[in-house]
Every structure is written in C-alpha cells, then in structure tokens.
Design a protein around this motif. Structure first.
Motif, short mmCIF file in Angstrom:
data_model
loop_
_atom_site.label_atom_id
_atom_site.label_comp_id
_atom_site.label_asym_id
_atom_site.label_seq_id
_atom_site.Cartn_x
_atom_site.Cartn_y
_atom_site.Cartn_z
N UNK A 14 10.66 7.53 17.96
CA UNK A 14 11.75 7.52 18.94
C UNK A 14 11.39 8.37 20.14
N UNK A 15 10.74 9.51 19.90
CA UNK A 15 10.33 10.38 20.99
C UNK A 15 9.32 9.68 21.89
N UNK A 16 8.35 9.02 21.28
CA UNK A 16 7.35 8.29 22.06
C UNK A 16 8.00 7.17 22.84
N UNK A 17 8.95 6.49 22.25
CA UNK A 17 9.64 5.40 22.91
C UNK A 17 10.38 5.90 24.15
N UNK A 18 11.04 7.02 24.07
CA UNK A 18 11.75 7.59 25.22
C UNK A 18 10.76 7.97 26.31
N UNK A 19 9.64 8.54 25.92
CA UNK A 19 8.63 8.93 26.91
C UNK A 19 8.13 7.71 27.67
N UNK A 20 7.92 6.65 26.95
CA UNK A 20 7.46 5.41 27.58
C UNK A 20 8.51 4.87 28.55
N UNK A 21 9.78 4.93 28.14
CA UNK A 21 10.85 4.46 29.02
C UNK A 21 10.93 5.28 30.31
N UNK A 22 10.75 6.59 30.17
CA UNK A 22 10.78 7.47 31.35
C UNK A 22 9.64 7.11 32.30
N UNK A 23 8.46 6.88 31.75
CA UNK A 23 7.31 6.54 32.59
C UNK A 23 7.52 5.21 33.30
N UNK A 24 8.03 4.23 32.58
CA UNK A 24 8.25 2.91 33.17
C UNK A 24 9.29 2.97 34.29
N UNK A 25 10.37 3.70 34.08
CA UNK A 25 11.41 3.81 35.10
C UNK A 25 10.89 4.62 36.29
N UNK A 26 10.16 5.70 36.02
CA UNK A 26 9.59 6.50 37.09
C UNK A 26 8.62 5.67 37.93
N UNK A 27 7.83 4.85 37.26
CA UNK A 27 6.90 3.97 37.96
C UNK A 27 7.64 3.04 38.92
N UNK A 28 8.71 2.46 38.45
CA UNK A 28 9.51 1.55 39.28
C UNK A 28 10.11 2.28 40.49
N UNK A 29 10.65 3.46 40.26
CA UNK A 29 11.28 4.22 41.34
C UNK A 29 10.24 4.72 42.35
N UNK A 30 9.12 5.22 41.86
CA UNK A 30 8.07 5.73 42.75
C UNK A 30 7.54 4.63 43.67
N UNK A 31 7.34 3.44 43.11
CA UNK A 31 6.79 2.35 43.91
C UNK A 31 7.81 1.81 44.92
N UNK A 32 9.08 1.89 44.57
CA UNK A 32 10.12 1.37 45.46
C UNK A 32 10.55 2.37 46.53
N UNK A 33 10.53 3.66 46.19
CA UNK A 33 11.05 4.67 47.12
C UNK A 33 10.05 5.75 47.51
N UNK A 34 8.93 5.81 46.82
CA UNK A 34 7.90 6.78 47.18
C UNK A 34 7.84 7.96 46.24
#
Length: 215
Positions: A14-34
C-alpha cells in the motif's frame, strides 16, 4: 514498470502504491504547469491528501522532482524501445518517436526541460547524460538501417550526425533562443526533424519524407 513489488507485506504494498500515485500526479502537474510553479501544497490539494503524506515518501520537492523525471524517462525509454522493435521505415520511425515523446511531454507547453535546467541543474545534467545514452543508441541504429535501405546517404558520418541531432533537440528547447510566443514546441520539433532528414536523405528518402508530410 517503474516500481516493482517484491514479496512484502500488504502494508508495504500500500505504501509503494501511494508513492507511485504521488509520482504520477506530480508528473502530470509538472508537465502542465512547470516544475517551478507547482508546490507541494498544490500536489496535496490535487490528490486530496495531506502534505505530510507526501513528505513521508519524499524528503523535499527536489527529491520528488528527481523521482518524477526518473519515472518519465523510464516510461519514454520503454515506449521508444517498443517503436524500435517494429522495425518501420527509418524515416517513419523518427516521426513515430517524435509523436510519442511529444504526447508524453504534453507538447512541452511549459518547457519542462528548460525549467529543469534552470531550477534543478544537477537533476537536469544527470538526466541529460541518460537521455544521450538512449538517444545515441537509437539514432545510430536508425541511421545504419537508413543507409542499408538507401534512405540515407552512404557517406554520412554516423557518429557526428547522431550527436548533432541530439544537441539540436536540446537546443530548440532553450526558451531564450526560441521564445514560446514565436515558436510552438510542436512546430519546432516538426521543422527540426524535417531539417535533419533533408540533410542526410537520398532521393528515395526525400520521397518517403514528402509523402509522410503530405499525410
């Protein structure tokens, strides 16, 4: 996969799954907003979690940026490998790679590579070396097949051309030289790819290129 799940307890998974979700969402936000604009508060709010949860997995924003760029690099590298395995016409292959990369970089609307270089130079330099290693192998193989199929000229210096092409793809992301108000990244990539191919193509290759452009 970016994260591998060994034989661990359910809580660890579950911990690893949350970490992956954070990375995926951060990736989306960074690419869209910088990389500069998005804060840890923004990420927490977007995910509906506490900032403390993010800091459980990442000591600071720099560590998150590092993990996110690693995730994106691995995802794009795997996608390029799949394209290479199809053994398409060398020129068509270059167009497919360009389209795939642009799709996953959100057309680079916020100039992620340029922002990474400006605000996170150590991460940028390490990533650039990894990109070059993958890019060099990919382009050399592409050039060699192009020569074999008489798409590219036999007298080109493969080592030189592969490096020039890589440096060019990096250079056009410089927003001081190519301001987004004048040059969209899509247009820059399209024009630079055509420029690259026309410089090394045979008459047969130019016919392939012109047909792809028409399509």
């Amino acid at each position: 996969m970016f994260l591998k799940f060994p034989d661990v307890s359910l809580s660890k998974i579950c911990t690893l799954s949350m970490k992956e979700k954070i990375i995926e969402k951060a990736n989306d936000l960074f690419l869209n907003f910088g990389f500069k604009s998005v804060t840890m508060d923004d990420l927490a709010s977007e995910m509906g979690i506490s900032k403390k949860t993010i800091y459980t997995h990442f000591q600071n924003k720099t560590k998150l940026v590092e993990a996110t760029t690693d995730y994106l690099f691995c995802m794009i590298s795997e996608g390029i490998d799949k394209i290479l395995k199809q053994k398409n016409d060398p020129i068509e292959e270059l167009f497919m790679i360009k389209a795939f990369v642009m799709k996953h970089l959100k057309d680079e609307k916020t100039s992620p590579q340029y922002q990474l270089q400006k605000y996170y130079p150590k991460i940028h330099n390490a990533l650039k070396k990894r990109q070059f290693d993958v890019f060099q192998s990919c382009i050399i193989e592409n050039l060699e097949r192009g020569i074999e199929t008489e798409i590219f000229r036999k007298n080109i210096d493969i080592e030189l051309i592969s490096r020039l092409y890589f440096m060019g793809t990096m250079a056009i992301k410089d927003k001081e030289m190519f301001p987004i108000q004048l040059f969209s990244m899509i247009k820059l990539m399209e024009n630079y790819l055509e420029y690259h191919i026309r410089g090394i193509a045979t008459e047969k290759g130019l016919n392939v290129l012109n047909n792809l452009i028409k399509e």
